[in-house]
Design an enzyme around this catalytic site. Structure first.
Site, short mmCIF file in Angstrom:
data_model
loop_
_atom_site.label_atom_id
_atom_site.label_comp_id
_atom_site.label_asym_id
_atom_site.label_seq_id
_atom_site.Cartn_x
_atom_site.Cartn_y
_atom_site.Cartn_z
N ASP A 1 57.00 51.65 107.16
CA ASP A 1 55.73 51.04 107.50
C ASP A 1 54.62 52.09 107.64
OD1 ASP A 1 54.18 48.71 108.57
OD2 ASP A 1 54.16 49.92 110.40
N GLU B 1 55.31 52.02 102.23
CA GLU B 1 54.07 51.25 102.22
C GLU B 1 52.88 52.18 102.37
OE1 GLU B 1 52.02 47.68 104.84
OE2 GLU B 1 52.79 49.49 105.81
#
Length: 576
Positions: free
Chosen positions: A224, A296
């Site tokens: 993330d 990401e």
């Protein structure tokens, strides 16, 4: 006995195939938002047992990998992205035993399991942060602390934040901690203090987190918010520089108000990804089963390409390709689709694998961004391009965003704004409960009031209805994933073309195999395509969009393909 033997044999074959070291290179990845996928105990919140119950659905679709948004212990300030214990499961989702059962069942079905790894920050309820705030000898520098600036107009008054840096969730990214008497950095919610990756102890501990879950049998991690990992180092006096204005907005609390040259995409971030890949490679070498890293980063394409590796070190297997999420809009024509598809393929490092992402839990749903008339078209493009296809749960049935009032809004990105502008920032509309059937709460839960409201369209748009319909988005999606198992789509070349400004085609060829061609009319006018541009032979319609008047199995008639507005088809050559 014979039936049991056949089923067992099929499971064994599936498991053996899934241990192919290249299993990930043409994977069908499915993102599950656990709070909203399936509730097994009626509390209105999705859980691990609910996911486990629905694994046969994923298997039937043709999904080979699923990754789950965070399931770890958390006060749920940001619904799991604020982790209080990186080594345990949050009680809303179940227990460690439930998690182990989920992994085992998935593996029995030949499905890989990927966890969300949230390395940039923890919860302020994490023991590490509590000890750091107390200036514990071990943990005092585990987070980014600063005493603040003296207010020159009021030297005796409260200190000022160290810099003008802004949070993704609006306002200053510096929070004051009364106990420690210092500011701490939080690039997201106030309850999500940033870890200090310039401290080797933090680096090592987060590698231990990876090893722990790898030991539980997971097949990889989606990482993330990678670009935020490192901030520029303070100067000799311990001060941080202000970031320049971006010129993109006049709202001084909006994250986009500044150009984040000091808080995002620092060079050290790339190397950190390489270090995590090395941890996964250790386990891959030991077990013989490839463990993958997905990252990401909403960064420039040139920056994202660096995540793949640098020739000497391996990086992310799957640096998420957000080119079309960031650049292709409802009003875009086929030339825009072509530009951003081609740009990714042209910049892809040798030996690397492309990936395609058009939706996730942070974006408006595909059907709401591009229109319900383009649901099949988008899924056809996504799933017939070369490489890895990544689907957010619900996109296969064409779920749409759900309007949520200010009262029902729970996303901190929206709640930190106000009733007049919250819709601009809320991610809740794409996170509503999955629509399984037309019963209570769309079959997501027996609870009539789940954690977010159910779509008012759930009686028409749900899995059960689309399974029984003659044609449906779900059936088109399932056919596409079957098609992706063919040698041509797994290994074939890809020729991306435009025909005029509104028609895109994807030609997939492999020597000695059938040729497949996706032809998609992204515009609102009828279009004609000369099939002789591809071949002089005839083609068969293999897959057609739901509203199409064509029939799978029919042959094309003549050299001209007529496409209605927003119509898309997949063709197969009659000869290899």
């Amino acid at each position: 006995m014979r039936i049991y033997f056949v089923v067992s044999l099929l499971c064994l074959i599936s498991a053996v195939r899934s241990n192919d070291p290249n299993w990930w290179r043409s994977a069908n990845v499915y993102q599950i938002y656990p709070r909203s996928f399936k509730d097994s105990d009626g509390d209105g919140i999705g859980d691990l047992n609910g996911i486990r119950q629905q694994l046969p659905y994923l298997k039937d679709l043709g999904i080979t990998v699923f990754w789950m948004s965070p399931i770890f212990k958390s006060p749920m300030v940001d619904f799991g992205y604020d982790i209080s214990d990186f080594f345990d499961i949050h009680e809303d989702f179940g227990t460690m035993e439930n998690f182990e059962q989920l992994v085992n069942t998935a593996h029995d079905l030949g499905i890989k399991v990927v966890l969300d790894f949230v390395p940039n920050h923890s919860s302020d309820e994490n023991e590490w942060f509590k000890l750091s705030a107390q200036k514990d000898a071990t943990y005092k520098d585990w987070y980014v602390w600063h005493p603040g600036k003296v207010n020159v107009t009021n030297p005796e008054g409260p200190k000022l934040p160290p810099s003008n840096w802004l949070s993704e969730f609006r306002g200053s990214s510096w929070g004051w901690h009364e106990g420690r008497g210092e500011f701490f950095l939080h690039q997201f919610a106030l309850g999500q203090p940033d870890l200090n990756y310039r401290n080797p102890a933090v680096v090592n501990k987060m590698k231990d987190v990876l090893r722990f879950w790898l030991g539980k049998g997971v097949d990889g991690f989606r990482v993330d918010t990678v670009p935020h990992l490192f901030e520029v180092a303070p100067d000799a006096q311990g001060n941080y520089p202000d970031e320049p204005l971006s010129g993109l907005t006049d709202d001084p609390d909006n994250h986009g108000y500044l150009d984040h040259i000091y808080t995002m995409n620092q060079d050290e971030t790339i190397d950190m990804v390489y270090q995590w890949r090395a941890v996964l490679d250790e386990v891959t070498k030991t077990t013989g089963i490839t463990r993958i890293l997905l990252t990401e980063a909403y960064s420039s394409i040139d920056t994202v390409m660096k995540y793949y590796g640098n020739g000497q070190k391996n990086g992310s297997h799957v640096p998420f390709n957000f080119q079309m999420i960031m650049n292709v809009k409802n009003e875009s024509n086929a030339l825009a689709y072509h530009k951003y598809i081609r740009e990714w393929l042209d910049k892809l490092p040798s030996g690397s694998v492309a990936n395609w992402v058009l939706g996730n839990h942070d974006q408006r749903r595909i059907a709401s961004r591009f229109g319900t008339h383009r649901i099949d078209l988008i899924n056809m493009i996504l799933n017939t391009l070369p490489g890895i296809a990544i689907t957010y749960n619900g996109e296969e049935i064409g779920m749409t965003d759900v309007y949520l009032s200010w009262k029902d809004t729970v996303d901190p990105a929206a709640c930190n704004s106000n009733e007049q502008i919250y819709e601009e920032f809320s991610r809740d509309p794409a996170r509503t409960p999955f629509q399984w059937d037309s019963t209570t709460s769309a079959g997501f839960s027996t609870n009539s009031k789940p954690w977010l409201p159910v779509s008012p369209l759930y009686r028409e748009v749900n899995v059960k209805a689309q399974k029984s319909a003659y044609r449906s988005h779900l059936k088109v999606y399932r056919q596409l994933l079957r098609l992706r198992t063919t040698p041509t789509l797994r290994r074939g070349s890809a020729d991306i073309r435009t025909h005029g400004s509104n028609v895109l085609s994807i030609v997939r060829r492999l020597r000695g195999r059938e040729t497949y061609i996706t032809v998609a009319n992204v515009g609102g006018e009828r279009e004609l395509v000369d099939l002789r541009e591809f071949s002089t032979e005839q083609f068969i319609y293999v897959i057609v969009s739901v509203a199409s008047r064509k029939m799978p199995g029919e042959m094309t008639k003549g050299p001209t393909l007529v496409l209605d507005p927003y119509e898309s088809v997949v063709l197969r050559s009659l000869r290899s």
